[in-house]
Design a protein around this motif. Structure first.
Motif, PDB file in Angstrom:
ATOM      1  N   MET A  91      12.851  -9.611 -18.963  1.00 24.36           N
ATOM      2  CA  MET A  91      12.371  -8.940 -17.738  1.00 24.36           C
ATOM      3  C   MET A  91      13.293  -7.777 -17.388  1.00 24.36           C
ATOM      4  SD  MET A  91      11.344 -12.332 -15.618  1.00 24.36           S
ATOM      5  CE  MET A  91      10.888 -11.622 -14.052  1.00 24.36           C
ATOM      6  N   ARG A  92      14.586  -7.990 -17.490  1.00 23.49           N
ATOM      7  CA  ARG A  92      15.531  -6.914 -17.148  1.00 23.49           C
ATOM      8  C   ARG A  92      15.344  -5.694 -18.047  1.00 23.49           C
ATOM      9  NH1 ARG A  92      19.295 -10.859 -17.090  1.00 23.49           N
ATOM     10  NH2 ARG A  92      19.630 -11.710 -15.047  1.00 23.49           N
ATOM     11  N   SER A  93      15.060  -5.950 -19.324  1.00 26.13           N
ATOM     12  CA  SER A  93      14.891  -4.829 -20.263  1.00 26.13           C
ATOM     13  C   SER A  93      13.501  -4.197 -20.120  1.00 26.13           C
ATOM     14  CB  SER A  93      15.073  -5.325 -21.704  1.00 26.13           C
ATOM     15  OG  SER A  93      13.955  -6.144 -22.065  1.00 26.13           O
ATOM     16  N   GLY A  94      12.601  -4.892 -19.443  1.00 25.28           N
ATOM     17  CA  GLY A  94      11.234  -4.384 -19.277  1.00 25.28           C
ATOM     18  C   GLY A  94      10.301  -4.832 -20.396  1.00 25.28           C
ATOM     19  N   GLU A  95      10.885  -5.479 -21.425  1.00 31.33           N
ATOM     20  CA  GLU A  95      10.081  -5.873 -22.588  1.00 31.33           C
ATOM     21  C   GLU A  95       8.961  -6.861 -22.212  1.00 31.33           C
ATOM     22  OE1 GLU A  95      12.644  -6.900 -25.854  1.00 31.33           O
ATOM     23  OE2 GLU A  95      10.999  -7.841 -26.971  1.00 31.33           O
ATOM     24  N   ALA A  96       9.278  -7.801 -21.337  1.00 29.74           N
ATOM     25  CA  ALA A  96       8.264  -8.814 -20.959  1.00 29.74           C
ATOM     26  C   ALA A  96       7.069  -8.147 -20.278  1.00 29.74           C
ATOM     27  CB  ALA A  96       8.883  -9.855 -20.027  1.00 29.74           C
ATOM     28  N   PHE A  97       7.323  -7.197 -19.400  1.00 26.55           N
ATOM     29  CA  PHE A  97       6.232  -6.536 -18.677  1.00 26.55           C
ATOM     30  C   PHE A  97       5.395  -5.687 -19.632  1.00 26.55           C
ATOM     31  CE2 PHE A  97       9.749  -7.051 -15.572  1.00 26.55           C
ATOM     32  CZ  PHE A  97       9.168  -8.091 -14.858  1.00 26.55           C
ATOM     33  N   ALA A  98       6.080  -5.021 -20.580  1.00 24.92           N
ATOM     34  CA  ALA A  98       5.351  -4.210 -21.564  1.00 24.92           C
ATOM     35  C   ALA A  98       4.469  -5.120 -22.430  1.00 24.92           C
ATOM     36  CB  ALA A  98       6.341  -3.440 -22.431  1.00 24.92           C
ATOM     37  N   ASP A  99       5.036  -6.249 -22.870  1.00 28.83           N
ATOM     38  CA  ASP A  99       4.267  -7.197 -23.701  1.00 28.83           C
ATOM     39  C   ASP A  99       3.045  -7.724 -22.945  1.00 28.83           C
ATOM     40  OD1 ASP A  99       6.052  -7.012 -25.795  1.00 28.83           O
ATOM     41  OD2 ASP A  99       7.179  -8.819 -25.229  1.00 28.83           O
ATOM     42  N   LEU A 100       3.228  -8.023 -21.671  1.00 24.65           N
ATOM     43  CA  LEU A 100       2.157  -8.630 -20.867  1.00 24.65           C
ATOM     44  C   LEU A 100       1.172  -7.599 -20.308  1.00 24.65           C
ATOM     45  CD1 LEU A 100       4.420 -11.201 -18.992  1.00 24.65           C
ATOM     46  CD2 LEU A 100       2.449 -11.820 -20.415  1.00 24.65           C
ATOM     47  N   GLY A 101       1.591  -6.342 -20.332  1.00 24.19           N
ATOM     48  CA  GLY A 101       0.717  -5.277 -19.814  1.00 24.19           C
ATOM     49  C   GLY A 101       0.570  -5.327 -18.303  1.00 24.19           C
ATOM     50  N   VAL A 102       1.660  -5.731 -17.619  1.00 24.11           N
ATOM     51  CA  VAL A 102       1.649  -5.755 -16.150  1.00 24.11           C
ATOM     52  C   VAL A 102       2.916  -5.051 -15.637  1.00 24.11           C
ATOM     53  CG1 VAL A 102       0.316  -7.910 -15.977  1.00 24.11           C
ATOM     54  CG2 VAL A 102       2.822  -8.003 -16.016  1.00 24.11           C
ATOM     55  N   PRO A 103       2.864  -4.517 -14.415  1.00 23.98           N
ATOM     56  CA  PRO A 103       4.075  -3.903 -13.856  1.00 23.98           C
ATOM     57  C   PRO A 103       5.074  -4.975 -13.427  1.00 23.98           C
ATOM     58  CG  PRO A 103       2.277  -3.787 -12.272  1.00 23.98           C
ATOM     59  CD  PRO A 103       1.709  -4.403 -13.525  1.00 23.98           C
ATOM     60  N   PRO A 104       6.344  -4.620 -13.204  1.00 27.41           N
ATOM     61  CA  PRO A 104       7.308  -5.600 -12.684  1.00 27.41           C
ATOM     62  C   PRO A 104       6.827  -6.181 -11.356  1.00 27.41           C
ATOM     63  CG  PRO A 104       8.432  -3.608 -13.412  1.00 27.41           C
ATOM     64  CD  PRO A 104       6.972  -3.316 -13.477  1.00 27.41           C
ATOM     65  N   LEU A 105       7.330  -7.367 -11.027  1.00 27.66           N
ATOM     66  CA  LEU A 105       6.865  -8.051  -9.814  1.00 27.66           C
ATOM     67  C   LEU A 105       7.111  -7.194  -8.571  1.00 27.66           C
ATOM     68  CD1 LEU A 105       7.971 -10.359 -11.930  1.00 27.66           C
ATOM     69  CD2 LEU A 105       7.486 -11.865 -10.022  1.00 27.66           C
ATOM     70  N   ASN A 106       6.195  -7.256  -7.620  1.00 31.94           N
ATOM     71  CA  ASN A 106       6.414  -6.585  -6.333  1.00 31.94           C
ATOM     72  C   ASN A 106       5.777  -7.420  -5.221  1.00 31.94           C
ATOM     73  OD1 ASN A 106       3.794  -5.293  -5.195  1.00 31.94           O
ATOM     74  ND2 ASN A 106       3.717  -4.934  -7.412  1.00 31.94           N
ATOM     75  N   PRO A 107       6.324  -7.283  -3.998  1.00 27.56           N
ATOM     76  CA  PRO A 107       5.908  -8.160  -2.895  1.00 27.56           C
ATOM     77  C   PRO A 107       4.448  -8.017  -2.491  1.00 27.56           C
ATOM     78  CG  PRO A 107       7.772  -6.760  -2.249  1.00 27.56           C
ATOM     79  CD  PRO A 107       7.384  -6.352  -3.612  1.00 27.56           C
ATOM     80  N   GLU A 108       3.830  -6.893  -2.814  1.00 31.40           N
ATOM     81  CA  GLU A 108       2.424  -6.683  -2.439  1.00 31.40           C
ATOM     82  C   GLU A 108       1.492  -7.620  -3.206  1.00 31.40           C
ATOM     83  OE1 GLU A 108       1.607  -4.759   0.068  1.00 31.40           O
ATOM     84  OE2 GLU A 108       3.781  -4.468   0.189  1.00 31.40           O
ATOM     85  N   SER A 109       1.710  -7.684  -4.539  1.00 30.86           N
ATOM     86  CA  SER A 109       0.725  -8.371  -5.384  1.00 30.86           C
ATOM     87  C   SER A 109       1.218  -9.670  -6.022  1.00 30.86           C
ATOM     88  CB  SER A 109       0.280  -7.425  -6.500  1.00 30.86           C
ATOM     89  OG  SER A 109       1.406  -6.977  -7.218  1.00 30.86           O
ATOM     90  N   ASP A 110       2.533  -9.840  -6.174  1.00 25.74           N
ATOM     91  CA  ASP A 110       3.026 -10.940  -7.014  1.00 25.74           C
ATOM     92  C   ASP A 110       3.601 -12.122  -6.232  1.00 25.74           C
ATOM     93  OD1 ASP A 110       2.991  -9.874 -10.000  1.00 25.74           O
ATOM     94  OD2 ASP A 110       3.516  -8.219  -8.668  1.00 25.74           O
ATOM     95  N   ARG A 111       3.250 -13.312  -6.717  1.00 23.70           N
ATOM     96  CA  ARG A 111       3.806 -14.555  -6.173  1.00 23.70           C
ATOM     97  C   ARG A 111       4.363 -15.318  -7.358  1.00 23.70           C
ATOM     98  NH1 ARG A 111       3.381 -11.522  -2.981  1.00 23.70           N
ATOM     99  NH2 ARG A 111       1.841 -11.305  -1.328  1.00 23.70           N
ATOM    100  N   ALA A 112       5.364 -16.163  -7.133  1.00 23.91           N
ATOM    101  CA  ALA A 112       5.981 -16.841  -8.278  1.00 23.91           C
ATOM    102  C   ALA A 112       6.490 -18.227  -7.930  1.00 23.91           C
ATOM    103  CB  ALA A 112       7.137 -15.989  -8.810  1.00 23.91           C
TER     104      ALA A 112
END
Ligand SMILES: Cc1cc2nc3c(=O)[nH]c(=O)nc-3n(C[C@H](O)[C@H](O)[C@H](O)COP(=O)(O)OP(=O)(O)OC[C@H]3O[C@@H](n4cnc5c(N)ncnc54)[C@H](O)[C@@H]3O)c2cc1C
Ligand SMILES: NC(=O)c1ccc[n+]([C@@H]2O[C@H](COP(=O)([O-])OP(=O)(O)OC[C@H]3O[C@@H](n4cnc5c(N)ncnc54)[C@H](OP(=O)(O)O)[C@@H]3O)[C@@H](O)[C@H]2O)c1
Length: 299
Positions: A237-258
């Motif tokens: 996640m820190r490198s951005g690789e996970a988001f690129a692989d998943l095709g989603v932007p990094p988590l943000n308070p508007e859309s993401d829950r975890a």
């Protein structure tokens, strides 16, 4: 009482006066009728360190998908007093709230007080199951959003095995991302097979909607054995690789829950990342927010 510390409640102590007088004597029928007994209906061994099992469900037990209960076995009689006490541990319920049976996904710790014995259970055996479900990994602790992330290491997958089969997960979210980081590839099999099975689960496809499983993005990684994706999810996640692989932007308070369930260091690292990089706020049953955390085991 904190259920996680409810290891040997005295209320369940059974004293056999004959045993108390003569600790060496072990009558053939010394095993008391188990309080809160449930019967094992299925056992599957996944690796030499992991197994799953199903038990009957107490008729009156209601729980929310993602919660945990205390389960265990009776200890051997105390050699001095003859008292027999239950040995209980916290376990996430891996089955969903609507299921007739209850499933658990377990580690085998070779010298672990409970799992050194629990790993040998067979169909027809009885275990103790305290019908007092609790936990933070529940939908009630999150405010509405677009995408839900489940982050697990090891047996931390268990509560998500429940939530992945919970209709509310798909009613509330457009996308469901599950990441699972383990040391070795074989430790991913339980989760992979469970997710794969959703495609052909007739009941869930009928109840939630045909093709509901297409909302799921599964991201398994290993750290100590070669697999399709190597590395800790936190680093990816820190490198951005996970988001690129998943095709989603990094988590943000508007859309993401975890929801997070892993070892302590993993939980703390993700919490720090969420709060200080992505701007998410931790929630609780009493105060729903963006993310919730639970330990997969006590270190
Ligand atoms: C909220 C909560 C939910 C839990 N849910 C589960 C679950 O669904 N499945 C499960 O297997 N365990 C779960 N655990 C851990 C469980 O309570 C026990 O610790 C585990 O069953 C081992 O019991 P034991 O008596 O054999 O060894 P313990 O004396 O309890 O543990 C000995 C050591 O083994 C290691 N260990 C314990 N559990 C694990 C684990 N799960 N993965 C990796 N290492 C571990 C730790 O280093 C621990 O110090 C949960 C714990 C908590 C607090
Ligand atoms: N898994 C095994 O094959 C094995 C075998 C024998 C004994 N044990 C013992 O069993 C216990 C639990 O082992 P486990 O493998 O079930 O659980 P674990 O040690 O919690 O590791 C599970 C996964 O989480 C990763 N991880 C650990 N800390 C992290 C962090 N801060 N951020 C992101 N990812 C993190 C690990 O990566 P890393 O690999 O990079 O740490 C590993 O892939 C340990 O005490 C271990 O010594 C494990």
């Amino acid at each position: 009482m904190d259920p996680m510390n409810e290891m040997t409640p005295v209320t369940d102590t059974v004293t056999d006066p004959k045993l108390a007088q003569d600790p060496a004597s072990k009558p053939a029928k010394a095993v008391p009728a188990l309080p809160d007994a449930q019967t094992v209906t299925e056992v599957k061994h996944w690796t030499d360190r992991l197994f799953s099992f199903k038990v009957t469900r107490p008729a009156s037990l209601r729980f929310r998908s993602g919660e945990f209960v205390m389960i265990g076995l009776m200890n051997d009689p105390d050699p001095k007093t003859g008292k027999v006490k239950p040995l209980l541990r916290a376990y996430s319920i891996a089955s969903p709230s609507w299921d007739e049976e209850m499933e658990f996904y377990s580690i085998k710790v070779q010298d672990g007080p409970l799992t050194s014995r629990l790993q040998h259970i067979k169909v027809g055996d009885e275990i103790i199951l305290r019908p007092k479900p609790v936990g933070t990994l529940v939908h009630d602790a999150l405010i509405p959003g677009k995408r839900i992330w489940f982050f697990a290491t090891g047996t931390g997958f268990a509560p998500f095995a429940s939530l992945l089969r919970e209709p509310e997960t798909y009613e509330k979210f457009d996308e469901v991302i599950i990441t699972h980081t383990c040391r070795e590839a074989g430790e991913l099999t339980y989760g992979r097979e469970l997710i794969e099975s959703l495609k052909t689960d007739e009941l869930l496809n009928e109840v939630i909607g045909e093709g509901f499983w297409k909302k799921i993005k599964y991201y398994p990684t290993t750290t100590r054995e070669e697999s399709a994706k190597m590395g800790r999810i936190t680093d990816l996640m820190r490198s951005g690789e996970a988001f690129a692989d998943l095709g989603v932007p990094p988590l943000n308070p508007e859309s993401d829950r975890a929801m997070i369930c892993g070892n302590l260091a993993f939980n703390l690292e993700l919490k720090d990342l969420f709060e200080n990089t992505y701007g998410l706020e931790e929630g609780a049953n009493s105060k729903p927010a963006h993310f919730v955390v639970e330990k997969a085991f006590l270190d």
